[in-house]
Each structure stands twice: as C-alpha cells, then as structure tokens.
Design an enzyme around this catalytic site. Structure first.
Site, PDB file in Angstrom:
ATOM      1  N   SER A 217      24.926  40.471  -0.045  1.00 13.50           N
ATOM      2  CA  SER A 217      24.697  41.509   0.951  1.00 13.50           C
ATOM      3  C   SER A 217      26.007  42.249   1.257  1.00 13.50           C
ATOM      4  O   SER A 217      26.634  42.788   0.356  1.00 13.50           O
ATOM      5  CB  SER A 217      24.060  40.884   2.201  1.00 13.50           C
ATOM      6  OG  SER A 217      23.534  41.865   3.059  1.00 13.50           O
TER       7      SER A 217
ATOM      8  N   ASP B  60      12.984  42.851  -0.355  1.00 12.05           N
ATOM      9  CA  ASP B  60      14.099  42.874   0.591  1.00 12.05           C
ATOM     10  C   ASP B  60      13.863  43.942   1.661  1.00 12.05           C
ATOM     11  O   ASP B  60      13.745  45.132   1.352  1.00 12.05           O
ATOM     12  CB  ASP B  60      15.402  43.161  -0.159  1.00 12.05           C
ATOM     13  CG  ASP B  60      16.644  42.866   0.663  1.00 12.05           C
ATOM     14  OD1 ASP B  60      16.610  43.092   1.894  1.00 12.05           O
ATOM     15  OD2 ASP B  60      17.648  42.417   0.084  1.00 12.05           O
TER      16      ASP B  60
ATOM     17  N   HIS C 153      15.327  39.001   1.671  1.00  7.33           N
ATOM     18  CA  HIS C 153      16.796  39.128   1.677  1.00  7.33           C
ATOM     19  C   HIS C 153      17.388  37.724   1.594  1.00  7.33           C
ATOM     20  O   HIS C 153      17.786  37.127   2.601  1.00  7.33           O
ATOM     21  CB  HIS C 153      17.254  39.855   2.942  1.00  7.33           C
ATOM     22  CG  HIS C 153      18.673  40.335   2.881  1.00  7.33           C
ATOM     23  ND1 HIS C 153      19.106  41.262   1.945  1.00  7.33           N
ATOM     24  CD2 HIS C 153      19.760  40.023   3.632  1.00  7.33           C
ATOM     25  CE1 HIS C 153      20.391  41.501   2.137  1.00  7.33           C
ATOM     26  NE2 HIS C 153      20.816  40.754   3.149  1.00  7.33           N
TER      27      HIS C 153
END
Length: 225
Positions: A120, A174, A205
């Site tokens: 991320s 996601d 995610h």
C-alpha cells in the site's frame, strides 16, 4: 545532513546475511505487520537474507481527520483522479529508506543484493525510491499500491535501475486503492520499458497465501545466491 535512521524489526533467515529485503508497511500499521510472511517462507529457497521492517514516522493524515499515525506521507485527498500524496513526505521517506540501504551496504550487503518491498503506502515509497536509486538493486516488490508522483518519474529515473525487476500485485476487490488505478501505474511502468510482472488475486486490501507463494518464488529469482 543524512536522514534519521528509522527504528526497525529485523529477521535473519541465516547467519551472516548476504542479501536484504527492506519491507515497508501500509498506512497506520508498523514494522511488525509483515513478520508472519517471513515465517511462511521456505528459508531454504532463499540465500541468507535479512528482512528489515522499518516503522514509519508518526504524522497527521489529512484524509483521517488529521489523526496522527504511522505514515510514509500525508494523503490529502480521497480522489484518485488527482494527486493524493504530499511530495515533501514522499521525499522525506525516500531519504530515510536510502539511509537504510546505506546501512545494509555498511553491513556488507551490496545494492545488487537488496530488494525494496512494500504494501500500500509502503509500496508506493518502495517504487518511488527504487526507480530513482543511483545503483542497481535486486528488485522491487510493490503490493496493493500505485506509483506516486508519477509525472516526475521520467525526469528523475535512475539509469542504473531501468532494468530492475518489479513484481506488482493487487487485489481484484481492493476498496482502498482501486484495482484499475493500480493497473494504470503498472501500464505506465511497462510502457516506460521496466521489466514488470503484474498479478491479480481475489482479495480486498490485503494479501493471500497464493500471493505469498508467488512472492517467495519471485524473491528466489532475484535474490541469487
């Protein structure tokens, strides 16, 4: 003036590591977040490797109401069509990762044996730093992420890392960083000529065991004994 050395969690898969993976966590997490992934690896599939998991600095994050948390840079907008990251924070974090690379060099691990990895927001910093790093790295692992400050890459890219292997992976579902937004980053890097691999997983995610196995296999190809 050199950047401050971030506190880190470290795991060594064997004595006197010859290789290193510097792995950056996501927004609001810390360096302990990906320790279990190393436990899931087959250590015999890798050379003696030091996994370095730095803790991001504490900073206020605009999209979270200014709440102070571990973050590699401020996120100023929920809008993925506009610039979301603050350049100053990205550059500061890149300098801190460069300091960790220099420490690995001082411990006997050359740049060519170092992978920059991240999830991320951490993956965004890994991409940003690696593609501008002046010496050839072993690879870049970019999970559930995107290319930050994408419009500056062409002018700032390091010739030394124009052929660095990149493994980019994303969850199809996601809801934090949309799959299609990340795919745009992949396509930009591919068009620029980087040797990049793209994998999609049925996950939101996060990461799944299939992805862990693929990461392990990829690391085995770039962390050559």
């Amino acid at each position: 003036m050199s950047a401050e050395l971030l506190p880190c969690v470290e795991i060594e898969t064997g004595p006197q590591p010859t290789h290193a993976v510097i792995w950056l966590h996501g927004l609001g997490a810390d360096g302990h977040d990906f320790e279990p992934v190393v436990d899931a690896f087959d250590e015999d599939a890798l050379p003696p490797t030091r996994f370095v998991f730095p803790h991001a600095p504490m900073r206020p994050v605009t999209i979270n109401g200014g709440y102070v948390m571990r973050a590699w840079y401020d996120i100023v907008s929920q809008d993925f069509s506009a610039r979301r990251e603050d350049p100053a924070g990205v550059h500061q974090s890149a300098a801190q990762i460069e300091a960790l690379i220099a420490r690995e060099n001082a411990r006997g691990v050359p740049d060519a044996n170092i992978v920059l990895a991240g999830f991320s927001q951490g993956g965004a910093i890994a991409l940003h730093t690696a593609l501008r790093h002046p010496r050839r790295l072993a690879g870049v692992l970019a999970l559930s992420t995107y290319l930050p400050l994408a419009d500056t890459l062409a002018a700032e890219a390091s010739d030394a890392n124009r052929d660095v292997p990149i493994f980019m992976a994303h969850g199809r579902d996601d809801g934090v960083i949309p799959h299609d937004f990340a795919l745009k980053s992949f396509n930009q890097l591919k068009t620029a000529g980087y040797p990049i691999t793209w994998q999609t997983y049925f996950v939101e995610h996060g990461i799944v065991m299939e992805e862990v196995r693929d990461i392990e296999g990829w690391l085995g190809t770039v962390l050559v004994r």
